[in-house]
Design a protein around this motif. Structure first.
Motif, short mmCIF file in Angstrom:
data_model
loop_
_atom_site.label_atom_id
_atom_site.label_comp_id
_atom_site.label_asym_id
_atom_site.label_seq_id
_atom_site.Cartn_x
_atom_site.Cartn_y
_atom_site.Cartn_z
N ASN A 209 9.06 7.76 -6.99
CA ASN A 209 9.15 8.96 -6.14
C ASN A 209 7.90 9.82 -6.19
O ASN A 209 7.96 11.02 -5.97
N MET A 210 6.79 9.20 -6.51
CA MET A 210 5.51 9.93 -6.48
C MET A 210 4.59 9.29 -5.43
O MET A 210 4.76 8.13 -5.09
N GLN A 211 3.62 10.08 -4.99
CA GLN A 211 2.63 9.54 -4.06
C GLN A 211 1.66 8.65 -4.85
O GLN A 211 1.18 9.06 -5.91
N ILE A 212 1.42 7.47 -4.33
CA ILE A 212 0.48 6.56 -5.01
C ILE A 212 -0.56 6.03 -4.02
O ILE A 212 -0.35 6.07 -2.80
N ARG A 213 -1.65 5.54 -4.59
CA ARG A 213 -2.61 4.77 -3.80
C ARG A 213 -2.56 3.34 -4.33
O ARG A 213 -2.68 3.11 -5.53
N ALA A 214 -2.32 2.40 -3.42
CA ALA A 214 -2.27 0.98 -3.82
C ALA A 214 -3.49 0.29 -3.23
O ALA A 214 -3.71 0.31 -2.02
N LEU A 215 -4.26 -0.29 -4.13
CA LEU A 215 -5.50 -0.97 -3.72
C LEU A 215 -5.14 -2.40 -3.31
O LEU A 215 -4.62 -3.17 -4.12
N ARG A 216 -5.41 -2.75 -2.04
CA ARG A 216 -5.11 -4.10 -1.59
C ARG A 216 -6.32 -5.01 -1.74
O ARG A 216 -6.20 -6.21 -1.92
N SER A 217 -7.51 -4.43 -1.64
CA SER A 217 -8.75 -5.16 -1.89
C SER A 217 -9.80 -4.10 -2.18
O SER A 217 -9.48 -2.91 -2.22
N GLU A 218 -11.04 -4.52 -2.37
CA GLU A 218 -12.11 -3.55 -2.63
C GLU A 218 -12.23 -2.55 -1.47
O GLU A 218 -12.55 -1.39 -1.66
N GLU A 219 -11.95 -3.04 -0.26
CA GLU A 219 -12.17 -2.20 0.94
C GLU A 219 -10.91 -1.50 1.43
O GLU A 219 -10.99 -0.54 2.17
N GLU A 220 -9.75 -2.00 1.06
CA GLU A 220 -8.54 -1.50 1.71
C GLU A 220 -7.54 -0.94 0.69
O GLU A 220 -7.21 -1.60 -0.30
N SER A 221 -7.08 0.28 0.93
CA SER A 221 -5.99 0.80 0.10
C SER A 221 -4.98 1.50 1.00
O SER A 221 -5.32 1.91 2.12
N ILE A 222 -3.75 1.61 0.51
CA ILE A 222 -2.76 2.36 1.29
C ILE A 222 -2.17 3.44 0.41
O ILE A 222 -2.14 3.30 -0.82
N THR A 223 -1.75 4.53 1.02
CA THR A 223 -1.10 5.58 0.23
C THR A 223 0.31 5.78 0.77
O THR A 223 0.59 5.57 1.94
N GLY A 224 1.19 6.17 -0.13
CA GLY A 224 2.57 6.41 0.26
C GLY A 224 3.41 6.75 -0.95
O GLY A 224 2.90 6.91 -2.06
N LEU A 225 4.72 6.86 -0.70
CA LEU A 225 5.67 7.23 -1.76
C LEU A 225 6.19 5.96 -2.42
O LEU A 225 6.69 5.06 -1.73
N LEU A 226 6.07 5.89 -3.75
CA LEU A 226 6.58 4.69 -4.44
C LEU A 226 8.10 4.78 -4.54
O LEU A 226 8.64 5.67 -5.20
N ILE A 227 8.77 3.86 -3.87
CA ILE A 227 10.24 3.92 -3.86
C ILE A 227 10.83 3.12 -5.04
O ILE A 227 11.77 3.54 -5.66
N GLY A 228 10.26 1.96 -5.33
CA GLY A 228 10.78 1.18 -6.45
C GLY A 228 10.48 -0.29 -6.27
O GLY A 228 9.67 -0.67 -5.43
N VAL A 229 11.16 -1.11 -7.09
CA VAL A 229 11.00 -2.56 -7.02
C VAL A 229 12.15 -3.12 -6.18
O VAL A 229 13.32 -2.79 -6.43
N SER A 230 11.83 -3.96 -5.20
CA SER A 230 12.86 -4.52 -4.32
C SER A 230 13.61 -5.64 -5.05
O SER A 230 13.15 -6.13 -6.09
#
Ligand code: BTN
Length: 258
Positions: A209-230
């Motif tokens: 339930n916190m805002q995170i940045r997830a790094l997908r590669s050196e160039e690409e990251s996404i930000t959003g709310l971490l909901i949990g593990v599916s």
């Protein structure tokens, strides 16, 4: 002090497969992969005092200084759980094992980094190995920083580190921690239901339930709310437009809170 004799004792206490100790190796995961190709018994274990080319997730390096850390790999050929749960199995088993040694807060940074008060104490590299479309087995490689010297060469790390001894006044031994982690791994592997494991993975999850940045590669990251593990072990993130995305462990290099 860990040596072959001590591991032989562990072998008979825990009913492991083949057990091998070495003072120096390139990577315990590398040797475990070779063992799998050569048909090794279920629950075989490789432990090294020092790794010269230890492997981390996403192609990163993992240093293991002699006398200071745990570096070991468990080989599983009789799979009791769906493949995607092995990251969670390792993380939950280690988190609970380390809670025997410290009262400080232990969390799992998805998929399977272990944090103590927000700093990384342990990394896990699980790998599945195949011969064509036949699954030979899964290897779970675990590196745990036990004493301060385990951080010796670790500058420029993508995440701040810690070591277990920093979180307890009780003197630790590496063999006691190794035994506790293995006991938990084996117990969870034999008895834990998929649903229980997923619940525990989520209960220990950092940044929920916190805002995170997830790094997908050196160039690409996404930000959003971490909901949990599916239910499939994927990271669930809610994007700013409220849509929900799910990623497998090999699709995310690193996550951070923001
Ligand atoms: C990570 O956090 O990136 C995963 C680190 C995994 C390190 C362990 S140490 C034992 C085993 N052998 C390796 O080469 N890597 C794993």
């Amino acid at each position: 002090m860990i040596n072959q004799q001590i591991l032989d004792q562990l072998h008979s206490d825990l009913n492991l497969g083949r057990v091998f100790y070495t003072s120096q190796i390139s990577s315990t995961n590398q040797l475990a992969a070779e063992w799998l190709q050569a048909d090794c018994p279920n629950l075989s274990l490789i432990v090294a005092d020092e790794q010269t080319q230890g492997k981390g997730r996403s192609g990163r390096k993992w240093y293991t200084n002699p006398g200071s850390a745990l570096a070991f790999t468990l080989v599983i050929t009789n799979l009791e759980l769906p493949i995607f749960l092995y990251n969670g199995l390792a993380a939950v088993a280690i988190a609970q094992a380390l809670s025997h040694f410290t009262q400080d807060t232990i969390q799992i940074k998805w998929p399977n980094d272990i944090l103590i008060v927000g700093r990384k104490v342990c990394g896990v590299l699980t790998e599945s190995h195949w011969s064509g479309d036949h699954l030979l087995g899964i290897i779970i490689g675990i590196g745990i920083n036990i004493f301060e010297e385990s951080l010796k060469f670790e500058d420029n790390l993508p995440f701040p580190p810690t070591f277990l001894q920093q979180h307890t006044s009780r003197p630790l031994t590496r063999i006691a921690v190794l035994k506790q982690v293995l006991e938990n791994l084996l117990a969870f592997h034999n008895s834990e239901l998929t649903e229980n494991l997923l619940n525990k993975w989520n209960q220990h999850l950092a940044y929920q339930n916190m805002q995170i940045r997830a790094l997908r590669s050196e160039e690409e990251s996404i930000t959003g709310l971490l909901i949990g593990v599916s239910p499939k072990g994927q990271l669930k993130i809610q994007l700013p437009d409220s849509s929900i995305v799910e990623y497998n462990a090999n699709e995310i290099q690193q996550i951070r809170s923001i």
